[in-house]
Motif scaffolding. Structure first.
Motif, PDB file in Angstrom:
ATOM      1  N   ASP A  54       0.892  -0.987   0.105  1.00  0.00           N
ATOM      2  CA  ASP A  54      -0.133   0.152  -0.125  1.00  0.00           C
ATOM      3  C   ASP A  54       0.535   1.183   0.053  1.00  0.00           C
ATOM      4  N   GLN A  55       0.266   2.278  -0.997  1.00  0.00           N
ATOM      5  CA  GLN A  55       0.803   3.650  -0.698  1.00  0.00           C
ATOM      6  C   GLN A  55       0.588   4.440  -0.803  1.00  0.00           C
ATOM      7  N   GLN A  56       0.665   5.572   0.562  1.00  0.00           N
ATOM      8  CA  GLN A  56      -0.467   7.080   0.804  1.00  0.00           C
ATOM      9  C   GLN A  56       0.650   7.842  -0.334  1.00  0.00           C
ATOM     10  N   LEU A  57      -0.549   8.543  -0.147  1.00  0.00           N
ATOM     11  CA  LEU A  57      -0.643  10.020  -1.470  1.00  0.00           C
ATOM     12  C   LEU A  57      -0.832  11.397  -1.044  1.00  0.00           C
ATOM     13  N   PRO A  58      -0.327  12.072  -0.426  1.00  0.00           N
ATOM     14  CA  PRO A  58      -0.732  13.642   1.048  1.00  0.00           C
ATOM     15  C   PRO A  58      -1.671  13.982  -0.698  1.00  0.00           C
ATOM     16  N   LEU A  59      -2.612  14.839  -0.521  1.00  0.00           N
ATOM     17  CA  LEU A  59      -2.789  15.601  -1.633  1.00  0.00           C
ATOM     18  C   LEU A  59      -3.566  17.270  -0.275  1.00  0.00           C
ATOM     19  N   LEU A  60      -3.015  18.181  -1.287  1.00  0.00           N
ATOM     20  CA  LEU A  60      -2.923  19.624  -1.017  1.00  0.00           C
ATOM     21  C   LEU A  60      -3.488  20.262  -2.223  1.00  0.00           C
ATOM     22  N   PHE A  61      -4.412  20.364  -2.397  1.00  0.00           N
ATOM     23  CA  PHE A  61      -5.201  21.643  -3.836  1.00  0.00           C
ATOM     24  C   PHE A  61      -5.652  22.522  -2.288  1.00  0.00           C
ATOM     25  N   HIS A  62      -5.469  23.412  -4.090  1.00  0.00           N
ATOM     26  CA  HIS A  62      -6.819  24.342  -3.645  1.00  0.00           C
ATOM     27  C   HIS A  62      -7.950  24.046  -4.943  1.00  0.00           C
ATOM     28  N   ALA A  63      -9.487  25.093  -4.713  1.00  0.00           N
ATOM     29  CA  ALA A  63     -10.699  25.164  -5.523  1.00  0.00           C
ATOM     30  C   ALA A  63     -10.695  26.744  -4.769  1.00  0.00           C
ATOM     31  N   ARG A  64     -11.618  26.629  -5.881  1.00  0.00           N
ATOM     32  CA  ARG A  64     -12.936  27.721  -6.054  1.00  0.00           C
ATOM     33  C   ARG A  64     -14.098  26.852  -6.208  1.00  0.00           C
ATOM     34  N   THR A  65     -15.281  27.552  -4.759  1.00  0.00           N
ATOM     35  CA  THR A  65     -16.450  27.104  -5.050  1.00  0.00           C
ATOM     36  C   THR A  65     -17.209  28.279  -5.665  1.00  0.00           C
ATOM     37  N   LEU A  66     -18.714  28.116  -5.870  1.00  0.00           N
ATOM     38  CA  LEU A  66     -19.700  28.496  -6.517  1.00  0.00           C
ATOM     39  C   LEU A  66     -20.026  29.919  -6.299  1.00  0.00           C
ATOM     40  N   ASP A  67     -19.526  30.781  -4.823  1.00  0.00           N
ATOM     41  CA  ASP A  67     -19.738  31.905  -4.802  1.00  0.00           C
ATOM     42  C   ASP A  67     -17.731  32.443  -5.072  1.00  0.00           C
ATOM     43  N   PHE A  68     -17.626  32.448  -6.219  1.00  0.00           N
ATOM     44  CA  PHE A  68     -15.826  32.686  -5.674  1.00  0.00           C
ATOM     45  C   PHE A  68     -15.287  32.997  -4.595  1.00  0.00           C
ATOM     46  N   GLN A  69     -14.864  31.704  -3.574  1.00  0.00           N
ATOM     47  CA  GLN A  69     -13.893  31.420  -2.873  1.00  0.00           C
ATOM     48  C   GLN A  69     -13.108  30.557  -2.889  1.00  0.00           C
ATOM     49  N   ASP A  70     -12.044  30.513  -2.286  1.00  0.00           N
ATOM     50  CA  ASP A  70     -10.522  29.608  -2.117  1.00  0.00           C
ATOM     51  C   ASP A  70     -11.123  29.015  -1.645  1.00  0.00           C
ATOM     52  N   LEU A  71     -10.677  27.284  -1.646  1.00  0.00           N
ATOM     53  CA  LEU A  71     -11.036  26.952  -0.657  1.00  0.00           C
ATOM     54  C   LEU A  71      -9.698  25.611   0.025  1.00  0.00           C
ATOM     55  N   THR A  72      -8.924  25.740   0.720  1.00  0.00           N
ATOM     56  CA  THR A  72      -8.167  24.607   0.750  1.00  0.00           C
ATOM     57  C   THR A  72      -8.690  22.239   0.723  1.00  0.00           C
ATOM     58  N   VAL A  73      -8.129  22.019   0.259  1.00  0.00           N
ATOM     59  CA  VAL A  73      -8.872  20.731   0.601  1.00  0.00           C
ATOM     60  C   VAL A  73      -7.333  19.829   0.399  1.00  0.00           C
ATOM     61  N   GLN A  74      -7.365  19.148   1.916  1.00  0.00           N
ATOM     62  CA  GLN A  74      -6.245  18.300   2.713  1.00  0.00           C
ATOM     63  C   GLN A  74      -6.619  17.129   2.501  1.00  0.00           C
ATOM     64  N   ALA A  75      -5.960  15.833   1.277  1.00  0.00           N
ATOM     65  CA  ALA A  75      -6.471  14.734   1.862  1.00  0.00           C
ATOM     66  C   ALA A  75      -5.459  13.626   1.183  1.00  0.00           C
ATOM     67  N   THR A  76      -5.727  12.869   1.658  1.00  0.00           N
ATOM     68  CA  THR A  76      -4.628  11.636   1.418  1.00  0.00           C
ATOM     69  C   THR A  76      -5.396  10.205   0.486  1.00  0.00           C
ATOM     70  N   VAL A  77      -4.424   9.755   0.068  1.00  0.00           N
ATOM     71  CA  VAL A  77      -5.056   8.081  -0.652  1.00  0.00           C
ATOM     72  C   VAL A  77      -4.305   7.382  -0.547  1.00  0.00           C
TER      73      VAL A  77
END
Length: 333
Positions: A54-77
């Protein structure tokens, strides 16, 4: 990383139990499988080493919501290679025959593939969701969307990858926006705290009022009982006075009757004594009843002289003798 030992023109390779190895020589598959150990000629051999753990991949990226606000997503796959032969055919897992290390970066290629796919699915979801709703819904929708998207990704399946787990750790907006969004909640919490404080004070005041009312009721009841006690004491005192007056009256009447009876008895005794004395006197005077006045007078003088105290000297003046003799002469006439 495989262990390579040199011996003249030959090499000996020993790999770890979680590594799948394929040894190809002259376009023919010579060795394949897990935990392989064999000799090979480096000039004619091609060796690939594919990790199957099993390999773990940490993710950290930015997304833009419907009202044009920046949102940071922190996840692990978490993923693993379930078809290492296919993965070795799609991605270069070849190792250096002298050093035993990968000649390229195959895991970075897989990480880039997974990152792009996960970001795409998360961006598709968040781009149609307002910031407030995204933060309110939490990480569950994003995690489910990424997991479904990666599991159904055809390219990953053709590469021989399997998605084991997807975890979204946090969704964070900008600091100023977070403070702005937290303000209503903070105000609400403060209002709840104030209301709880007011309710606690109201309960305390109500309890204090109840205690005061109970004390007043106790004082009223005590005063009422004291009034009853005073009234009873007054009635008892009046009754006692009445009884004392009645007793005194009875005693007075008894004393009066006793005194009256005593007086009557004394009067009757006196009357009887008087009557007896009168009878005695009458009996004593009976012999003198037939005597003349001069004789009686003489006897009286005799009796008087006998009962009078001793007289040393008696002076008789002519006036006295004249009156006496005149009265005697008159009596004789």
């Amino acid at each position: 990383m495989a262990d390579i030992n040199r011996a003249m023109f030959l090499r000996h390779m020993r790999c770890a139990p979680n590594m799948y190895v394929e040894h190809t020589a002259k376009a023919k598959l010579v060795h394949s499988g897990l935990a392989q150990s064999f000799w090979f000629r480096p000039l004619t051999a091609s060796v690939s080493e594919v990790p199957v753990d099993d390999q773990q991949l940490p993710l950290l990226f930015h997304a833009r919501t419907l009202d044009f606000q920046d949102l940071t997503v922190q996840a692990t796959v978490t993923y693993r290679i379930i078809d290492p032969h296919t993965a070795a055919g799609r991605i270069d897992f070849g190792i250096d025959p002298d050093e035993g290390i990968w000649r390229s970066r195959p895991l970075d290629q897989l990480a880039g593939l997974l990152t792009e796919s996960a970001q795409q699915h998360a961006l598709d979801l968040l781009s149609g969701t307002p910031l407030r709703q995204a933060l309110a819904d939490g990480v569950s929708p994003v995690r489910e969307r990424i997991a479904v998207g990666l599991t159904g990704d055809r390219r990953l399946a053709e590469t021989g990858l399997e998605i084991v787990d997807v975890r979204v750790v946090a969704l964070r907006s900008e600091a100023e926006m977070e403070r702005a969004l937290q303000t209503p909640l903070r105000e609400q919490v403060q209002q709840e705290a104030d209301r709880a404080t007011y309710e606690r004070r109201a309960v305390a005041v109500e309890r204090e009022r109840a205690i005061t009312e109970n004390e007043l009721q106790s004082q009223i009841e005590l005063a009422r009982r004291e009034e009853q006690l005073v009234d009873q004491q007054g009635r008892n005192a009046r009754k006692r006075s009445t009884e004392e007056v009645a007793a005194e009256k009875i005693r007075t009447e008894a004393d009066a009757e006793r005194q009256q009876l005593l007086a009557q008895t004394q009067a009757e005794a006196t009357r009887l004594v008087g009557m007896a004395q009168a009878e005695v006197d009458a009996a004593a005077l009976t012999p003198y009843r037939d005597l003349d006045q001069a004789t009686v007078l003489g006897l009286a003088l005799k009796e008087l002289a006998a009962n009078m105290p001793e007289i040393g000297t008696l002076n008789l003046t002519p006036d006295v003798l004249t009156q006496v003799l005149g009265r005697l002469a008159a009596d004789r006439k």
